[in-house]
Design an enzyme around this catalytic site. Structure first.
Site, PDB file in Angstrom:
ATOM      1  N   ARG A   9      14.806   6.189  30.156  1.00  0.00           N
ATOM      2  CA  ARG A   9      15.095   7.018  31.327  1.00  0.00           C
ATOM      3  C   ARG A   9      15.310   8.495  30.983  1.00  0.00           C
ATOM      4  NH1 ARG A   9      16.418   4.126  35.823  1.00  0.00           N
ATOM      5  NH2 ARG A   9      17.449   5.944  36.678  1.00  0.00           N
TER       6      ARG A   9
ATOM      7  N   TRP B 265      17.972  13.312  30.610  1.00  0.00           N
ATOM      8  CA  TRP B 265      16.697  14.004  30.796  1.00  0.00           C
ATOM      9  C   TRP B 265      17.083  15.289  31.517  1.00  0.00           C
ATOM     10  CZ3 TRP B 265      13.666  15.847  34.844  1.00  0.00           C
ATOM     11  CH2 TRP B 265      12.329  16.113  34.538  1.00  0.00           C
TER      12      TRP B 265
ATOM     13  N   GLU C  33      -6.652   7.227  35.749  1.00  0.00           N
ATOM     14  CA  GLU C  33      -5.535   6.537  35.111  1.00  0.00           C
ATOM     15  C   GLU C  33      -5.705   6.550  33.580  1.00  0.00           C
ATOM     16  OE1 GLU C  33      -2.670   5.646  35.628  1.00  0.00           O
ATOM     17  OE2 GLU C  33      -2.181   4.055  34.223  1.00  0.00           O
TER      18      GLU C  33
ATOM     19  N   LYS D 110      -3.062   8.205  30.914  1.00  0.00           N
ATOM     20  CA  LYS D 110      -2.458   7.474  29.793  1.00  0.00           C
ATOM     21  C   LYS D 110      -2.631   8.280  28.499  1.00  0.00           C
ATOM     22  CE  LYS D 110      -0.374   5.296  31.410  1.00  0.00           C
ATOM     23  NZ  LYS D 110      -0.276   5.057  32.805  1.00  0.00           N
TER      24      LYS D 110
ATOM     25  N   HIS E  70     -21.371  19.700  38.857  1.00  0.00           N
ATOM     26  CA  HIS E  70     -20.940  20.826  39.702  1.00  0.00           C
ATOM     27  C   HIS E  70     -19.917  21.719  39.006  1.00  0.00           C
ATOM     28  CE1 HIS E  70     -23.161  19.289  43.105  1.00  0.00           C
ATOM     29  NE2 HIS E  70     -22.651  18.096  42.845  1.00  0.00           N
TER      30      HIS E  70
HETATM   31  O1  M6R Z   1       8.357   4.241  39.307  1.00  0.00           O
HETATM   32  P1  M6R Z   1       7.139   4.838  39.952  1.00  0.00           P
HETATM   33  O2  M6R Z   1       5.995   3.882  39.963  1.00  0.00           O
HETATM   34  O3  M6R Z   1       7.413   5.369  41.325  1.00  0.00           O
HETATM   35  O4  M6R Z   1       6.747   6.052  39.042  1.00  0.00           O
HETATM   36  C1  M6R Z   1       5.717   6.926  39.395  1.00  0.00           C
HETATM   37  C2  M6R Z   1       5.330   7.824  38.247  1.00  0.00           C
HETATM   38  O5  M6R Z   1       6.399   8.622  37.865  1.00  0.00           O
HETATM   39  C3  M6R Z   1       4.844   7.007  37.039  1.00  0.00           C
HETATM   40  O6  M6R Z   1       3.767   6.201  37.369  1.00  0.00           O
HETATM   41  C4  M6R Z   1       4.449   7.953  35.884  1.00  0.00           C
HETATM   42  O7  M6R Z   1       3.303   8.673  36.227  1.00  0.00           O
HETATM   43  C5  M6R Z   1       4.238   7.136  34.609  1.00  0.00           C
HETATM   44  N1  M6R Z   1       4.749   7.851  33.498  1.00  0.00           N
HETATM   45  C6  M6R Z   1       2.817   6.800  34.373  1.00  0.00           C
HETATM   46  O8  M6R Z   1       2.563   6.208  33.146  1.00  0.00           O
END
Ligand code: M6R
Length: 609
Positions: A27, A74, A482, A486, A505
């Site tokens: 977190r 954080w 996606e 990653k 483009h």
């Molecule tokens: O918990 P959530 O699915 O709402 O989180 C959304 C984004 O913060 C989360 O998907 C973030 O982009 C990840 N780090 C992706 O790997």
């Protein structure tokens, strides 16, 4: 976004709290600290950077006591230094506070407190809370916390200990997650379930503007007016082992390998192939509701947003309803055209993402019906939507989301088939075929997972690249997005995704011999067009990595760097195709020596706007 743990019992608080913080490190991990009540006073240890630094300090100077609070940070307000690390104390040193969230009116409160003689030592908004509680304190700690919380605006989950009331731990929340864990003569507070799973599965979810007063023997929940609130004690089904690495080097790798089982869990009990039925009663939508649908919004952030982009293709194709996908952070502020006739689907792994939560509230305010696709049970989003579809992915600890994305795609295809059936656009044979194919997906993915050697070799070839392009078309354009996300998140390589047909483009100008271009070219209606796009890249000396369907020989004319996946229906192909994207990002990041599970600057759930 910041993790909180608190303990009150007869054991060594520091041990419980440190262990809990380790489980919450996803977190936030730029500083950490613990405070306990010991020898009639409050003592604390804090460290900059990851928890190992705090651990070192605790080894050198152990922290005794059986009541305490801890925090892994954080940073929002104030640099990630030891001074700004939590817990923060008031001027007298008798009150200590940990906090997750943002106190939006901290500046005027701080000025007011300074005028009254309070001295501040950090740049954080949290320190204001400690002083405010001190300022409100007369002879009752709980009353002082309630009075202080009434004055703050913004989001908070807090833990408070004080020598004024040394056998009590106080917690409170508004818009940031906080749970209570009920043990045997010991009780806990935490930002998320994994922190306390080894000690108890009995949980109370705090609601907004509630506080909890914990002693060794129990917990009482009250509103900010001091009235007792009856709360349900829930039992968590998650097994503690699910929140461990289980022999894998990283949570991310473990979670990638869990995906076949996750698909089975998400589908579990929701399909009946013989009768071509999908059971999604949790959404609370009748056939009439679905028939009337004219417009759907899918709203989410990050990886969840990309799952929504795939969902758009699925729902539009099978149910023929117009779907718009929006970033939650944009939706809220752009006066979206939403009313009682709109269905809004919010998607979130954590169920706590502040932008998504705010968007959901905005949609409800405008009268829309809001459905949630959520992983974490009892999370804020799950509790505020009109109907929730849990994806049952289990705890996702790696900061880069993998298995939750997979489970979101499964939930979305189930919705698409269901809506298609309800609107009489998907007939029995088509539904049966799709359900049968869905159930085959775990085995197909197991085949990809059994062949990681090839992906490791490709990672070895390209790990030094500075930039990457990802190209995909149709339902696999979001797969490209996606995949690029990653790679960016865990390897820090700049990566961009384009709809393959868009390349000519503009982005084509970027291509030279230093640019690896990952092209998703699995069997599809636009396969030939993607092959043309690949030739355009080759003509400019770009290095193509092609993701193709097993048995594709044609591709070898253009590149040696080929990853192949088993064939499935085109509409389901993003579910299969994303797996090599995840593995490639993982092995490239590993080769570059990145901290895969805790990439820099990120946090697992973003509970600030
Ligand atoms: O918990 P959530 O699915 O709402 O989180 C959304 C984004 O913060 C989360 O998907 C973030 O982009 C990840 N780090 C992706 O790997």
């Amino acid at each position: 976004m910041c993790g909180i743990v608190g303990y009150i019992g007869s054991g060594e608080a520091t041990e419980y709290i440190f262990d809990g913080l380790k489980r919450l490190e996803y977190r936030g991990y730029d500083s950490a600290g613990i405070a306990t009540i010991t020898n009639g006073g409050i003592d604390r240890r804090r460290g900059e950077g990851k928890l190992v630094n705090l651990e070192k300090k605790l080894r050198e100077q152990p922290l005794a006591g059986s009541v305490g609070i801890g925090h892994t940070r954080w940073a929002t307000h104030g640099r990630p230094t030891e001074f700004n690390a939590h817990p923060h104390t008031d001027g007298s040193g008798k009150i200590s506070v940990v906090h997750n969230g943002i106190i939006e009116n901290y500046m005027p409160l701080k000025e007011e407190l300074i005028e009254k003689g309070h001295r501040f030592v950090s740049q954080t908004d949290t320190e204001v809370l400690a002083h405010l509680i001190e300022d409100e304190f007369k002879d009752d700690l709980e009353a002082a916390v309630r009075a202080a919380l009434k004055r703050v605006e913004g989001a908070y989950a807090i833990g408070v200990i004080s020598t004024h009331d040394p056998d009590t731990l106080i917690a409170g929340r508004k818009s940031s997650p906080l749970i209570l864990g009920l043990g045997d003569n010991e009780n806990f507070i935490a930002s998320d379930v994994p922190a306390i799973l080894p000690h108890t599965r009995k949980i109370i979810y705090l609601d907004d503007e509630e506080i909890a007063v914990l002693t060794r023997s129990g917990a009482t929940v009250k509103d900010l007016g001091g009235n007792t609130v009856d709360k349900k004690v829930e039992t968590i089904e998650w097994n503690p082992v699910l929140a461990e690495k289980g022999g894998y080097d990283h949570f991310m790798l473990k979670e990638i390998f869990e995906q076949p089982q996750v698909i089975r869990n998400t589908i579990g009990g929701r399909t009946d192939e013989e009768h071509a039925k999908i059971y999604l009663e949790e959404m609370g939508l009748s056939v009439e509701d679905v028939k009337k649908l004219k417009h759907i919004y899918i709203v989410a952030c990050g990886t969840a947003y990309y799952s929504g982009c795939v969902g758009k293709y699925m729902i539009e194709q099978l149910a023929r309803v117009q779907v718009e996908v929006d970033f939650a952070s944009e939706f809220r502020y752009r006066n979206p055209i939403v009313d009682e006739s709109t269905l809004v689907i919010v998607i979130s792994q954590s169920g706590e993402t502040a932008d998504t939560l705010a968007a959901l509230r905005e949609a409800k305010k405008r009268g829309a019906r809001v459905i949630g696709i959520v992983n974490v049970k009892g999370s804020s989003i799950a509790r505020e939507v009109d109907g929730v579809l849990y994806i049952h992915a289990g705890p996702e600890i790696g900061v880069a989301s993998t298995k939750a994305y997979m489970a979101m795609l499964i939930a979305l295809i189930l919705i698409a088939i269901q809506f298609g059936r309800m609107r009489e656009l998907v007939d029995v044979p088509e539904a049966r075929r799709l359900i049968r194919e869905l159930k085959r997906l775990p085995r197909l993915i197991e085949r990809t997972l059994a062949d990681v050697g090839n992906i490791q070799e490709i990672a070895e070839t390209f790990f030094e690249a500075r930039d990457f392009l990802y190209l995909g078309r149709g339902v696999n354009f979001p797969t490209a997005m996606e995949g690029a996300l990653k790679l960016k998140e865990i390897s820090y390589i700049h990566a961009e995704a384009y709809a393959a047909g868009e390349m000519k483009h503009g982005p084509i100008a970027l291509i030279d011999r230093n640019m690896p271009v990952l092209c998703i070219a699995t069997k599809s209606a636009t396969y030939d067009k993607v092959l043309s796009n690949i030739q355009e890249v080759k003509a400019r000396e770009g290095n193509v990595i092609a993701l193709v369907t097993d048995g594709d020989e044609e591709i070898l004319k253009f590149t040696r760097d080929v990853i192949s996946v088993p064939e499935t229906e085109e509409i389901l192909s993003p579910i299969v195709n994303v797996v090599p994207m995840q593995l490639l990002a993982y092995y490239i990041a590993l080769r570059r020596g990145s901290d895969v599970d805790q990439p820099r600057n990120l946090a697992k759930s973003v509970t600030v706007e």
